[in-house]
Design a protein around this motif. Sequence first.
Motif, PDB file in Angstrom:
ATOM      1  N   THR A 119       0.543  -0.779   0.109  1.00 12.38           N
ATOM      2  CA  THR A 119      -0.061   0.455   0.480  1.00 12.38           C
ATOM      3  C   THR A 119       0.677   1.283   0.489  1.00 12.38           C
ATOM      4  OG1 THR A 119      -2.103  -1.523   1.326  1.00 12.38           O
ATOM      5  CG2 THR A 119      -1.969   1.041   1.272  1.00 12.38           C
ATOM      6  N   ALA A 120       1.749   1.582   0.936  1.00 11.90           N
ATOM      7  CA  ALA A 120       2.822   2.598   1.363  1.00 11.90           C
ATOM      8  C   ALA A 120       3.390   2.399  -0.720  1.00 11.90           C
ATOM      9  CB  ALA A 120       4.201   2.230   1.663  1.00 11.90           C
ATOM     10  N   ASP A 121       4.144   1.929  -0.570  1.00 15.20           N
ATOM     11  CA  ASP A 121       4.426   1.857  -2.754  1.00 15.20           C
ATOM     12  C   ASP A 121       3.765   2.436  -3.168  1.00 15.20           C
ATOM     13  OD1 ASP A 121       7.394   0.686  -1.299  1.00 15.20           O
ATOM     14  OD2 ASP A 121       6.358  -1.501  -1.908  1.00 15.20           O
ATOM     15  N   GLN A 277      17.784 -11.091  -7.235  1.00 13.11           N
ATOM     16  CA  GLN A 277      16.213 -12.078  -5.776  1.00 13.11           C
ATOM     17  C   GLN A 277      15.523 -11.201  -5.971  1.00 13.11           C
ATOM     18  OE1 GLN A 277      19.675 -11.486  -3.692  1.00 13.11           O
ATOM     19  NE2 GLN A 277      18.800 -11.569  -2.099  1.00 13.11           N
ATOM     20  N   HIS A 278      15.468  -9.669  -6.663  1.00 17.63           N
ATOM     21  CA  HIS A 278      14.793  -8.952  -5.684  1.00 17.63           C
ATOM     22  C   HIS A 278      13.912  -8.700  -7.245  1.00 17.63           C
ATOM     23  CE1 HIS A 278      16.021  -8.101  -1.658  1.00 17.63           C
ATOM     24  NE2 HIS A 278      18.053  -8.005  -2.107  1.00 17.63           N
ATOM     25  N   ILE A 279      14.305  -8.880  -8.022  1.00 16.75           N
ATOM     26  CA  ILE A 279      13.825  -8.180  -9.225  1.00 16.75           C
ATOM     27  C   ILE A 279      11.912  -9.294  -8.998  1.00 16.75           C
ATOM     28  CG2 ILE A 279      15.168  -7.569 -11.092  1.00 16.75           C
ATOM     29  CD1 ILE A 279      15.015  -9.742 -11.908  1.00 16.75           C
ATOM     30  N   PHE A 280      11.574  -9.745  -8.822  1.00 14.75           N
ATOM     31  CA  PHE A 280      10.414 -10.390  -8.634  1.00 14.75           C
ATOM     32  C   PHE A 280       9.429  -9.611  -7.556  1.00 14.75           C
ATOM     33  CE2 PHE A 280      13.359 -14.198 -10.396  1.00 14.75           C
ATOM     34  CZ  PHE A 280      12.495 -13.434 -11.521  1.00 14.75           C
ATOM     35  N   GLU A 281      10.338  -9.011  -6.793  1.00 13.69           N
ATOM     36  CA  GLU A 281       9.475  -8.552  -5.274  1.00 13.69           C
ATOM     37  C   GLU A 281       8.836  -7.239  -6.426  1.00 13.69           C
ATOM     38  OE1 GLU A 281      11.782  -6.877  -3.232  1.00 13.69           O
ATOM     39  OE2 GLU A 281      12.871  -9.240  -2.764  1.00 13.69           O
ATOM     40  N   ARG A 282       7.572  -6.785  -5.879  1.00 11.75           N
ATOM     41  CA  ARG A 282       6.519  -5.714  -6.114  1.00 11.75           C
ATOM     42  C   ARG A 282       7.243  -4.304  -6.422  1.00 11.75           C
ATOM     43  NH1 ARG A 282       1.000  -7.668  -3.442  1.00 11.75           N
ATOM     44  NH2 ARG A 282       1.356  -9.409  -5.093  1.00 11.75           N
ATOM     45  N   PHE A 283       7.307  -3.813  -7.614  1.00 12.57           N
ATOM     46  CA  PHE A 283       7.885  -2.065  -7.507  1.00 12.57           C
ATOM     47  C   PHE A 283       9.246  -1.739  -7.182  1.00 12.57           C
ATOM     48  CE2 PHE A 283       3.943  -1.823  -5.705  1.00 12.57           C
ATOM     49  CZ  PHE A 283       3.302  -0.126  -6.560  1.00 12.57           C
ATOM     50  N   TYR A 284      10.280  -3.655  -7.542  1.00 11.12           N
ATOM     51  CA  TYR A 284      11.817  -2.722  -7.225  1.00 11.12           C
ATOM     52  C   TYR A 284      11.870  -2.967  -8.403  1.00 11.12           C
ATOM     53  CZ  TYR A 284      16.495  -3.885  -6.140  1.00 11.12           C
ATOM     54  OH  TYR A 284      17.483  -4.154  -5.975  1.00 11.12           O
ATOM     55  N   ARG A 285      12.851  -1.817  -9.205  1.00 13.91           N
ATOM     56  CA  ARG A 285      13.768  -1.955 -10.103  1.00 13.91           C
ATOM     57  C   ARG A 285      15.175  -1.784  -9.552  1.00 13.91           C
ATOM     58  NH1 ARG A 285      11.675   2.798 -13.136  1.00 13.91           N
ATOM     59  NH2 ARG A 285      12.002   1.094 -14.886  1.00 13.91           N
ATOM     60  N   ALA A 286      15.706  -2.375 -10.605  1.00 14.42           N
ATOM     61  CA  ALA A 286      17.093  -2.655 -10.724  1.00 14.42           C
ATOM     62  C   ALA A 286      17.756  -1.210 -10.857  1.00 14.42           C
ATOM     63  CB  ALA A 286      17.392  -3.604 -11.355  1.00 14.42           C
ATOM     64  N   ASP A 287      19.039  -0.873 -10.475  1.00 14.80           N
ATOM     65  CA  ASP A 287      19.483   0.428 -10.965  1.00 14.80           C
ATOM     66  C   ASP A 287      19.805   0.856 -12.098  1.00 14.80           C
ATOM     67  OD1 ASP A 287      20.325   1.657  -8.111  1.00 14.80           O
ATOM     68  OD2 ASP A 287      22.455   0.125  -8.078  1.00 14.80           O
ATOM     69  N   THR A 288      20.003  -0.630 -13.086  1.00  9.72           N
ATOM     70  CA  THR A 288      20.767  -0.257 -14.129  1.00  9.72           C
ATOM     71  C   THR A 288      19.345   0.894 -14.633  1.00  9.72           C
ATOM     72  OG1 THR A 288      19.907  -2.299 -15.163  1.00  9.72           O
ATOM     73  CG2 THR A 288      22.036  -1.624 -14.592  1.00  9.72           C
ATOM     74  N   SER A 289      17.858   0.577 -14.864  1.00 10.09           N
ATOM     75  CA  SER A 289      16.795   0.258 -15.139  1.00 10.09           C
ATOM     76  C   SER A 289      16.507   1.906 -14.973  1.00 10.09           C
ATOM     77  CB  SER A 289      15.099  -0.768 -15.302  1.00 10.09           C
ATOM     78  OG  SER A 289      15.482  -0.313 -13.816  1.00 10.09           O
ATOM     79  N   ARG A 290      16.421   2.327 -13.147  1.00 11.59           N
ATOM     80  CA  ARG A 290      16.567   3.258 -13.026  1.00 11.59           C
ATOM     81  C   ARG A 290      16.800   4.519 -14.135  1.00 11.59           C
ATOM     82  NH1 ARG A 290      13.419   3.266  -8.100  1.00 11.59           N
ATOM     83  NH2 ARG A 290      13.039   1.112  -7.546  1.00 11.59           N
ATOM     84  N   SER A 291      18.293   4.438 -13.509  1.00 13.42           N
ATOM     85  CA  SER A 291      19.680   5.482 -14.152  1.00 13.42           C
ATOM     86  C   SER A 291      19.914   5.377 -15.334  1.00 13.42           C
ATOM     87  CB  SER A 291      21.054   5.186 -13.017  1.00 13.42           C
ATOM     88  OG  SER A 291      20.911   3.800 -13.543  1.00 13.42           O
ATOM     89  N   LYS A 292      19.878   3.735 -16.301  1.00 11.94           N
ATOM     90  CA  LYS A 292      20.369   4.460 -18.132  1.00 11.94           C
ATOM     91  C   LYS A 292      19.250   4.392 -18.804  1.00 11.94           C
ATOM     92  CE  LYS A 292      24.489   1.778 -16.597  1.00 11.94           C
ATOM     93  NZ  LYS A 292      25.252   0.477 -16.920  1.00 11.94           N
ATOM     94  N   ILE A 293      18.122   3.468 -18.325  1.00 12.62           N
ATOM     95  CA  ILE A 293      16.700   3.512 -19.460  1.00 12.62           C
ATOM     96  C   ILE A 293      15.551   4.285 -18.879  1.00 12.62           C
ATOM     97  CG2 ILE A 293      15.971   1.325 -20.329  1.00 12.62           C
ATOM     98  CD1 ILE A 293      17.719  -0.671 -19.599  1.00 12.62           C
ATOM     99  N   ASP A 294      15.133   4.780 -19.882  1.00 11.46           N
ATOM    100  CA  ASP A 294      14.430   5.577 -19.484  1.00 11.46           C
ATOM    101  C   ASP A 294      12.582   4.924 -19.985  1.00 11.46           C
ATOM    102  OD1 ASP A 294      12.523   7.437 -18.973  1.00 11.46           O
ATOM    103  OD2 ASP A 294      12.542   8.562 -21.105  1.00 11.46           O
ATOM    104  N   THR A 295      12.758   4.033 -19.059  1.00 13.59           N
ATOM    105  CA  THR A 295      10.955   3.510 -18.887  1.00 13.59           C
ATOM    106  C   THR A 295      10.269   3.664 -18.139  1.00 13.59           C
ATOM    107  OG1 THR A 295      11.242   1.513 -17.314  1.00 13.59           O
ATOM    108  CG2 THR A 295      12.548   1.281 -19.280  1.00 13.59           C
TER     109      THR A 295
END
Length: 334
Positions: A119-121, A277-295
Amino acid sequence: MFHKASVRLAGLYLLIIMGISLFFSANVYQLSVQEFDHGLRGPGDLVIQQLPEAGFGTVRTNFIQARDQDFAMAKQRVLGRLIFINLLILIGGGFLSYFLALLTLKPIEEAHASLERFTADASHELRTPITAMRSENEVALMDSKLTLKQAKEHLKSNIEELEKLTHLTEGLLRLASLEKTQFNVAKLNSDEVVQQAISRVLSMAEQKKILISSDSAPVSFVGDESSLVEALVILLDNAVKYSPAKSEVAVSVKNEPRHTVLQVTDQGVGIKAGEAQHIFERFYRADTSRSKIDTNGYGLGLAIARDIVKLHHGSLTVNSKPGKGSTFTITLPH
Ligand code: ADP
């Protein structure tokens, strides 16, 4: 809150244990007293009756006194032992009840914590674009020299934010409804499933000139077609999103003795070992996708795919080398 609930539940368990224990103790006590009565008084009365009346008054009195004393002591011993046993049960039962209460409430506590986090996320993700739109609108409204061109650009940016919000709410609704979704499990042809999934990401892949290949021989397996296509689309969509232009994405399907294995392999940015191990968690986004790729991802796709596979009693895993690419594997039991 959960500590209080554990104590209350432990109290309830203890009450039940003590209720049963006291019930049995009362019965054991009553039965023992009856048996003593039979064992001591019955033969005693026979002996007394056999004694001649004359000259045996004192013997008779002494005998009756000794017998009553034995009777009272035996009752006391049984009572003492039962009280001791019940005290032991009270102490042992107290610990056991608390342990059982913790065990009972643990999954509920975990589910509650996960719901709170979710809910918080979700609120945080929803608030960000709303706040951005609001401040943009306020600035535009206060600008007395706003031109038509600027207003249109502003509206365009608002629509982009709204699209993100729609994407997010759709993801949230999908996650919430998955458990209740009625699966239509049937025999499927891997070729049909894979082609349906590929067709849904083809235009995005073409924009990046990414080639999606699938040359495995068709196999048949059991599952719900639309949800498995949805899971594959999520994997393919990510493979295209997180891959450089002009790279390749390969889809393969094979039947093993006990499983059907579907794999999506890309030559993209990959995932760091610590993040895999975290990428299957809800709302988790790896560093690579946050910084380098605009999605416009919110980290919900893989959580949805994992839930779909789990509902098929299968597993979804990843094997990745940062900078080289990733392979996502869906394993479905036969
Ligand atoms: P998103 O909408 O952010 O893509 P997902 O749940 O689909 O959310 O994925 C979670 C994260 O996992 C992504 O943010 C990305 O960092 C990582 N990820 C998923 N698929 C890949 C991939 N094929 N290559 C590299 N990273 C990936």
